[in-house]
Design an enzyme around this catalytic site. Sequence first.
Site, short mmCIF file in Angstrom:
data_model
loop_
_atom_site.label_atom_id
_atom_site.label_comp_id
_atom_site.label_asym_id
_atom_site.label_seq_id
_atom_site.Cartn_x
_atom_site.Cartn_y
_atom_site.Cartn_z
N TYR A 140 0.83 -1.21 0.00
CA TYR A 140 0.00 0.00 0.00
C TYR A 140 0.85 1.25 0.00
O TYR A 140 0.43 2.30 -0.50
CB TYR A 140 -1.00 -0.02 1.16
CG TYR A 140 -1.91 -1.21 1.05
CD1 TYR A 140 -2.68 -1.39 -0.09
CD2 TYR A 140 -1.95 -2.20 2.02
CE1 TYR A 140 -3.48 -2.50 -0.25
CE2 TYR A 140 -2.74 -3.32 1.87
CZ TYR A 140 -3.51 -3.46 0.72
OH TYR A 140 -4.28 -4.57 0.56
N HIS A 189 0.56 -12.50 -10.40
CA HIS A 189 -0.30 -11.57 -9.65
C HIS A 189 0.41 -10.25 -9.36
O HIS A 189 -0.10 -9.18 -9.65
CB HIS A 189 -0.75 -12.22 -8.33
CG HIS A 189 -1.31 -11.24 -7.35
ND1 HIS A 189 -2.55 -10.65 -7.52
CD2 HIS A 189 -0.80 -10.71 -6.21
CE1 HIS A 189 -2.77 -9.82 -6.52
NE2 HIS A 189 -1.73 -9.83 -5.72
#
Lengths: 162, 541
Positions: free
Chosen positions: B220, B367
């Site tokens: 993040y 991913h």
Amino acid sequence: MNVALYEKIWMWAAGGLIVAFVATVLGAAVGSGLQPPSHVETIDPTKVFTDPQFGHPSVTVGPNGTTVVSFGMMFAFNPAVIRVPAGKPVTFRMTSADVTHGFLIVGTNANTMLVPGYVSQFTTTFRRPGEYLIVCNEYCGLGHHVMSAKLIVEEEEKGATP
Amino acid sequence: MSTRTSRLALANLWVAIVAFGVASAMALMQALSRAALELPWRTAKMYYLSVTAHGTLMALVFTTFFIMAFGYVVAERSLGRSVPHEGLAWTGYWVALVGTLATVAAILSGKATVLYTFYPPLKAHPAFYIGATLLVVGSWLWSFVVIRSYLAWKREHPGEGAPLALHGMLATVIVWLIATVGVAAEMLFLLIPWSLGLTKTIDPELARMLFWYFGHPLVYFWLLPAYVVWYTILPKVAGGKLFSDPLARLVFVWFVVLSTPVGFHHQFMDPGIPASWKLFHTVLTFGILFASFVTAFTVTASLEVAGRARGATGLLDWLPHLPWKDPLFSSVALSMLLFGVGGIGGAINAAYGMNAVVHNTAWIQGHFHLTVGSAVALTFMGTAYWLLPRLTGRELELGLLARVQPYLWFLGMLLFAISNHITGLMGMPRRIYDASYGGSVAAQAWSGWTDLSALGGVFLFTSAGFFILVMLGTGLAGKRRDAEPIEWAEPLEPTSPKATLFDRYGLWTAVAVVLVLIAYAYPLWSHLQMQRYGSPGFTPF
């Protein structure tokens, strides 16, 4: 806070989807007992070779199912060939004798980390007889890509002998 | 505007660009190696060394330096004042740079082939750990400067909420400060004393818990600055307005609260962590999804506003009206498309039981190349096209390459990511030099897909090369002219400058810390109570 109608609908839908995801996971975990391997047990990683259990890696077929005792080391699994019966629960008890390794039986969801100092344990059932490739799936040094073993799942009648 | 802050931002930006270029070259070699092309320098030692260098330079160096550069730009330009503590900011830059050089030297000399996750008991040269720690310390000084910029502005604007771009950077800083506690503890108490020989053994599982306490919010830390671009720059470049300012603020606060207490979802397959705690982290992980769902709506709606402002009238014809030839726009728009796919994959990874199918397989590298490798890296490249001319007062050179580059990245990443997701589902492990496994039947099934992945790698490398050429061409030889201003998207509906609940950073940080304590204090405490056995170090490289 002023939120546009379409965005409100979207947010409720997103919230509903997330609740559905969580409910599915919780339902599978609590209802069907679908848990990742999370056994908590420690072992001295410098004494794996002389450990009463891991010093003798083996496959034992008992009345309550099969137990596989095995460990990973640079760059092999011990034992290199594991034979288990099809259709019956198999419990794997594993650890590492040196660095962190991974244990993945290709084509199944049998997957666990082998962390030195810890015993990994999980139980699974192999339904399809055949030969499976086992690979290390955590980088463990320059021979990581050759670290593999074989799992042979035998038809029930043949797999009865220990 | 002050050129002093611009110089600071540029210094950080160039380190990011160089790190990206070197890391891209490493990546090409890995992609070709996996396809088993017989190249003269192809050895296992070189392969694993290059994986370590690629991961460290991309995930830790490129991202951190780019975010520091962007953070200084946001702090100065959104608040309209030079950043304070300039000396400290430069100190942070040099500390981080010296640390980076130490880490890179350790890797390139072959004494730190431990990959960027550096799981003990693989043991690297102490310079690797100390260097990485200095990089984090440098980023702490940057964090301090960004916070002080805000506080100085706030004194002059009592009761007002920060501009949205700075709001996003403050969220980034808070997430980073909470997250780096974990890696700092791992480095200072476990890895550095052990690598120096001061302690004989190490607990590998404790190190993994501390690493992933840091490792998930790290993503993040990368993503939030990209979201700042999506919310505050993209709509402006597209010619529209931000659909909702308050919801954007909510999204950033959401990440402050939920980024850290979720790390066990990287350790589903680990022994030594009770299933109940893994399940608790899973529930919080799914909570984070909400913020990205809101972002998908708000940013898409902002683009529709832009398309309609450009004359679109039908249901979907606002899409072709958007400026697809602008390199910032196309980079960000394509990165969002790839992130949509990556986000769905992320929900699968987090799905507790399902994770066993994909854990540590090629699926995982597929991913995160869609998430950090596209949503973040492609957004940062697009931002660099927009930022460099504005900081240097030079025109963007080699504009054609800049226009083609995002599309080439998109295509290469689709090939790379799709093939890796598929081989992952077929059981191919990640991070392997050779995928043949002695001619095993199961492994043979992967081979066509690994070729496709290599082709994707070649496209990505070419795209990265275009980016580097445009940066060098612009920075060294771009025509001088008056720099265009740095402007931020205005909200569609005028919002009051008054601070809202979402601007109360102390409150949200406190909520985050409480959640972190709930999620980690007991598992860590009970871990330390166990009879544990240390592990000596190994250097199998």
